[in-house]
Design an enzyme around this catalytic site. Sequence first.
Site, short mmCIF file in Angstrom:
data_model
loop_
_atom_site.label_atom_id
_atom_site.label_comp_id
_atom_site.label_asym_id
_atom_site.label_seq_id
_atom_site.Cartn_x
_atom_site.Cartn_y
_atom_site.Cartn_z
N ASN A 1 0.87 -1.18 0.00
CA ASN A 1 0.00 0.00 0.00
C ASN A 1 0.90 1.22 0.00
O ASN A 1 1.53 1.54 1.00
CB ASN A 1 -0.90 -0.03 1.25
CG ASN A 1 -1.70 1.24 1.42
OD1 ASN A 1 -1.74 2.09 0.52
ND2 ASN A 1 -2.35 1.38 2.57
N LYS B 1 0.12 4.27 -0.18
CA LYS B 1 -0.47 5.45 0.47
C LYS B 1 -0.23 6.70 -0.40
O LYS B 1 -0.24 6.60 -1.63
CB LYS B 1 0.08 5.60 1.90
CG LYS B 1 -0.11 4.32 2.71
CD LYS B 1 0.16 4.47 4.17
CE LYS B 1 -0.04 3.13 4.87
NZ LYS B 1 0.11 3.19 6.31
N HIS C 1 -9.47 1.00 5.43
CA HIS C 1 -8.15 1.18 6.03
C HIS C 1 -8.27 2.11 7.23
O HIS C 1 -9.09 3.04 7.21
CB HIS C 1 -7.19 1.78 4.98
CG HIS C 1 -5.76 1.75 5.45
ND1 HIS C 1 -5.26 2.67 6.35
CD2 HIS C 1 -4.74 0.89 5.19
CE1 HIS C 1 -3.99 2.39 6.60
NE2 HIS C 1 -3.65 1.31 5.91
N GLU D 1 -6.62 4.51 8.23
CA GLU D 1 -6.47 5.95 7.93
C GLU D 1 -7.77 6.52 7.35
O GLU D 1 -8.10 7.67 7.60
CB GLU D 1 -5.27 6.15 6.99
CG GLU D 1 -3.96 5.92 7.74
CD GLU D 1 -2.83 5.34 6.92
OE1 GLU D 1 -2.86 5.42 5.69
OE2 GLU D 1 -1.89 4.78 7.54
N GLU E 1 -4.78 -4.86 10.83
CA GLU E 1 -3.76 -3.82 10.97
C GLU E 1 -3.97 -3.09 12.29
O GLU E 1 -4.80 -2.16 12.35
CB GLU E 1 -3.86 -2.82 9.81
CG GLU E 1 -3.57 -3.45 8.46
CD GLU E 1 -3.06 -2.42 7.46
OE1 GLU E 1 -1.98 -2.65 6.89
OE2 GLU E 1 -3.72 -1.38 7.27
N GLY F 1 3.03 2.33 10.70
CA GLY F 1 3.97 3.44 10.51
C GLY F 1 4.76 3.82 11.75
O GLY F 1 5.39 4.87 11.78
N SER G 1 3.98 -2.08 10.21
CA SER G 1 5.43 -2.13 10.34
C SER G 1 6.03 -3.49 9.96
O SER G 1 6.99 -3.95 10.57
CB SER G 1 5.85 -1.73 11.76
OG SER G 1 5.47 -0.38 12.03
P1 13P Z 1 3.36 0.42 7.55
O1 13P Z 1 3.86 -0.87 6.94
O2 13P Z 1 4.06 1.63 7.04
O3 13P Z 1 3.31 0.34 9.04
O4 13P Z 1 1.84 0.59 7.05
C1 13P Z 1 0.95 -0.45 7.20
C2 13P Z 1 -0.29 -0.14 6.47
O5 13P Z 1 -1.08 0.70 6.89
C3 13P Z 1 -0.53 -0.82 5.20
O6 13P Z 1 -1.84 -0.61 4.75
#
Ligand code: 13P
Length: 254
Positions: free
Chosen positions: A9, A11, A95, A97, A167, A173, A212
């Site tokens: 992803n 982002k 997601h 976010e 997640e 992140g 992560s």
């Molecule tokens: P990270 O791997 O940067 O922690 O992000 C995970 C994520 O949200 C993937 O959709």
Amino acid sequence: MRRPLVAGNWKLHGSRASNASLLGAIRAGLQSSWHLDVMVCPPFVYLAETAAALQGSPVILGAQDASAEAQGAFTGEVSASMLRDVGCSHVLVGHSERRTLFGESDELVARKFRTVVAAGLSPVLCVGETLQQRQAGATEAVIRQQLDAVLAAVSDEDLARGIIAYEPVWAIGTGHTASPEQAQEVHAVIRRTVLARSARIAGELRILYGGSVKGANAQALFAMPDIDGGLVGGASLDAADFLKICSAAAGTTQ
Ligand code: 13P
């Protein structure tokens, strides 16, 4: 046996130039002997160009979101059928976010899941608890609530098209990955919840871990019985690390 899946992803990252070099390096590094599915999820504007860059490669294309609406006066939205039209096979829905920064409710996420399936695509439903919820001992209740909202809204046939990604918000992140045991515990809850609906679907359902994931921790996570791959953010922008994660999911060491 469930076929592992590693999805990147991206982002809100990328440019035409950086995408081309990242995709080139991923294509060059993937080994045909690795048995897994590999997906990339670039921002909407790069999907068509990414689809062209992936011609002839086994890498599949996903979108990071889709409108809950099929068409109409919804300025700024992108529909699932448009995503299919430009070459996507999968779409992330819910997601964390989107849920936390853009206020997406369980009800909206369930509608998106249905809209994505109706367009002939596979939704990747993301669920996860915040640190506060985990510390309050509410992890299982939160995950069940997020899942139940979708389970209640979809048919068995729709559900069978989906993939679930666990997640934990506190791991996204942050560099703080869930331990393989912590992740496995929640993945088992997810599979049991789906099992109550259908043993067949639960057995075939792919449940990805995200938060992560790196080349250095992927192997231990993917060794867990209910972890069928990863949804990777930051590390998916680094071809070498992403390939290491893919090779771990394929059960090889690199
Ligand atoms: P990270 O791997 O940067 O922690 O992000 C995970 C994520 O949200 C993937 O959709």
